[in-house]
Design a protein around this motif. Structure first.
Motif, PDB file in Angstrom:
ATOM      1  N   MET A 199      32.467   8.167  23.258  1.00  0.00           N
ATOM      2  CA  MET A 199      32.154   6.995  23.528  1.00  0.00           C
ATOM      3  C   MET A 199      30.292   6.383  22.216  1.00  0.00           C
ATOM      4  O   MET A 199      30.024   7.250  22.008  1.00  0.00           O
ATOM      5  N   ASP A 248      22.709   2.075  23.397  1.00  0.00           N
ATOM      6  CA  ASP A 248      23.301   0.448  23.253  1.00  0.00           C
ATOM      7  C   ASP A 248      22.897   0.211  21.503  1.00  0.00           C
ATOM      8  O   ASP A 248      22.015   0.213  21.299  1.00  0.00           O
ATOM      9  N   VAL A 281      36.428  -1.170  18.553  1.00  0.00           N
ATOM     10  CA  VAL A 281      35.641  -2.131  18.032  1.00  0.00           C
ATOM     11  C   VAL A 281      35.241  -2.917  16.923  1.00  0.00           C
ATOM     12  O   VAL A 281      36.523  -2.217  15.706  1.00  0.00           O
ATOM     13  N   GLN A 341      30.006  -6.694  16.557  1.00  0.00           N
ATOM     14  CA  GLN A 341      30.103  -6.776  18.078  1.00  0.00           C
ATOM     15  C   GLN A 341      28.848  -5.547  19.338  1.00  0.00           C
ATOM     16  O   GLN A 341      28.336  -4.545  18.760  1.00  0.00           O
ATOM     17  N   VAL A 380      27.440  -3.178  21.544  1.00  0.00           N
ATOM     18  CA  VAL A 380      28.177  -2.369  22.426  1.00  0.00           C
ATOM     19  C   VAL A 380      27.118  -1.964  23.611  1.00  0.00           C
ATOM     20  O   VAL A 380      26.051  -1.933  23.304  1.00  0.00           O
ATOM     21  N   SER A 381      27.345  -1.238  24.454  1.00  0.00           N
ATOM     22  CA  SER A 381      26.694  -0.976  25.425  1.00  0.00           C
ATOM     23  C   SER A 381      26.551   0.960  25.699  1.00  0.00           C
ATOM     24  O   SER A 381      27.595   1.284  24.890  1.00  0.00           O
ATOM     25  N   ARG A 382      25.954   1.621  26.102  1.00  0.00           N
ATOM     26  CA  ARG A 382      25.519   3.145  26.073  1.00  0.00           C
ATOM     27  C   ARG A 382      26.582   3.185  26.860  1.00  0.00           C
ATOM     28  O   ARG A 382      26.850   3.082  28.216  1.00  0.00           O
ATOM     29  N   GLY A 383      27.761   4.617  26.627  1.00  0.00           N
ATOM     30  CA  GLY A 383      28.394   5.372  27.418  1.00  0.00           C
ATOM     31  C   GLY A 383      30.513   3.807  27.443  1.00  0.00           C
ATOM     32  O   GLY A 383      31.117   4.120  27.828  1.00  0.00           O
ATOM     33  N   GLN A 384      30.311   3.020  26.819  1.00  0.00           N
ATOM     34  CA  GLN A 384      31.371   2.530  26.178  1.00  0.00           C
ATOM     35  C   GLN A 384      32.199   2.913  25.358  1.00  0.00           C
ATOM     36  O   GLN A 384      32.002   3.655  24.203  1.00  0.00           O
ATOM     37  N   LYS A 385      33.253   3.001  25.407  1.00  0.00           N
ATOM     38  CA  LYS A 385      34.845   3.333  24.751  1.00  0.00           C
ATOM     39  C   LYS A 385      34.971   2.267  23.219  1.00  0.00           C
ATOM     40  O   LYS A 385      35.037   1.493  23.584  1.00  0.00           O
ATOM     41  N   ILE A 386      34.537   3.216  22.266  1.00  0.00           N
ATOM     42  CA  ILE A 386      34.669   2.500  21.110  1.00  0.00           C
ATOM     43  C   ILE A 386      35.570   3.422  19.959  1.00  0.00           C
ATOM     44  O   ILE A 386      35.916   2.381  19.173  1.00  0.00           O
TER      45      ILE A 386
END
Length: 411
Positions: free
Chosen positions: A297, A301, A337, A341, A343-349
């Motif tokens: 994750m 951000d 990703v 790109q 990305v937000s906190r907690g997004q699976k990357i």
């Protein structure tokens, strides 16, 4: 006495980026891509002119300015330095991954003893150099040299005519600065829907100088968007951004890059010694003993700045979280990703793996603050707090000074 530039190096063969498959780390010729995607810059005249300085300063045997299409292996080959020595440098570089960030215009200094590489300096700017120095028959150590220099402020202002991006670019903001402004105010305004023709924006940015030489580094000190009857603001105070009332614009970071808590198989240790050589080999991150395929994750951000492979770090991802914070994720099996790109906190990357030089499946996670690696398990991380009472006077003084600059007509 060594000459500053023994002879010019002109590499005319373009070598495309390739994925690295190294097998059992045999020292084969390696087409190691430097990801040169910036416009070509002219080669600087590096001739030394002060005879006194030549005796006081260690002068490289060769200085080369990176050109589009260059690869590390072709540069080493041209100098007659073996691929084996290049791998030795790369092994040291896994702690900092500086070689992966080279771009056209950056300079490489080589100190050679016959065909033996004794020292390699990467000069990114007057404010930042990385030096690899031989520390044994088959090992190098590195120093990350950063100079604070002087920061000079300037105001960039404009009106909205068309999109915010085109209006900001027309006023003089860079792509990165436009993206930063949008990220700071993303919870306050929809830049595509809410802005109207005639709305105004003002940005105070600072440029870095070292001994009068511009380094190319810039940071946003403050900004204001006048959107009809609304005033949206951001001011950088103590490395964080706050609005007019001192409320934080940052979303809190996550401490851990996985949903589950996994065993820490190796802790952050900048003084860790190599088990064989006994020399210091920093471990600039935290290792989690994760099964291959474990979701990774984003801990905050940000914007993905690198998705690439390294012969020792394996597949890795770098995320920038604004002016101060950066995170790295190494030894991955799959990236979810792409470069550029948001990305937000907690997004699976990504998914964890065992790529690169690794003794087993794990995730290596790094947190950098102001360009320096820190212990991600203990370092102070951004939290959505307002300016404290003890800092109110200093924050208000900074805010008033920046607002005064924005309100002053620019010549």
């Amino acid at each position: 006495m060594k000459r500053y530039l023994r002879k010019p190096l002109m590499l005319g063969v373009f070598l495309p980026a390739v994925a690295l498959t190294l097998g059992a780390f045999s020292y084969q010729p390696l087409e190691y891509s430097l990801s040169l995607d910036l416009p070509e810059m002219s080669q600087a005249d590096m001739q030394a002119t002060d005879p006194e300085a030549l005796h006081e300063v260690s002068i490289p045997d060769y200085v080369y300015t990176i050109q589009p299409g260059d690869t590390l292996s072709t540069i080493f080959e041209r100098l007659g330095v073996s691929q084996k020595q290049m791998y030795e440098v790369l092994e040291s570089d896994v702690s900092i991954l500086a070689l992966d960030t080279l771009k056209p215009g950056d300079r490489l200094g080589f100190w050679l003893s016959q065909d033996r590489l004794e020292q390699l300096e990467l000069r990114f700017s007057a404010a930042h150099q990385v030096v690899f120095t031989r520390a044994g028959e088959e090992a190098f150590e590195y120093r990350d040299v950063r100079i604070e220099g002087d920061w000079k402020e300037e105001v960039v202002a404009g009106e909205i005519h068309g999109s915010f991006y085109t209006s900001a670019k027309r006023a003089g903001l860079t792509d990165a600065e436009v993206q930063r402004v949008s990220a700071l105010l993303q919870d306050k305004i929809n830049f595509r829907r809410d802005l109207r023709a005639g709305d105004q924006f003002q940005v105070v940015r600072a440029r870095q100088y070292v001994d009068g030489e511009a380094t190319g580094n810039m940071r946003l000190e403050g900004l204001r968007v006048l959107n009809r009857s609304r005033e949206l603001t951001a001011f950088m105070f103590d490395g964080h951004y706050y609005d007019l009332n001192g409320e934080s614009l940052a979303r809190a970071f996550m401490r851990y890059p996985t949903k589950r808590r996994f065993r820490l198989s190796s802790h952050f240790n900048p003084y860790r010694k190599h088990p064989v050589t006994g020399r210091v080999r920093p471990h600039n991150g935290t290792d989690f003993a994760t099964p291959i395929g474990t979701p990774v994750m984003a801990t905050g951000d940000g914007v993905v700045t690198r998705v690439t492979r390294h012969p020792y770090a394996g597949l890795y991802i770098v995320i920038d979280h604004g002016e101060k914070y950066r995170t790295r994720f190494l030894h991955l099996s799959k990236a979810l990703v792409r470069k550029g790109q948001t990305v937000s906190r907690g997004q699976k990357i990504a998914l964890t793996g065992n790529s690169g030089r690794s003794t087993g499946a794990h995730l290596h996670y790094e947190l950098h603050i102001n360009g320096r690696p820190v212990n991600a398990m203990k370092a102070p991380i951004p939290v959505a707090d307002a300016v404290g009472d003890e800092d109110r006077v200093a924050f208000n003084a900074l805010k008033d000074r920046l607002l005064s600059q924005m309100a002053t007509p620019q010549g």
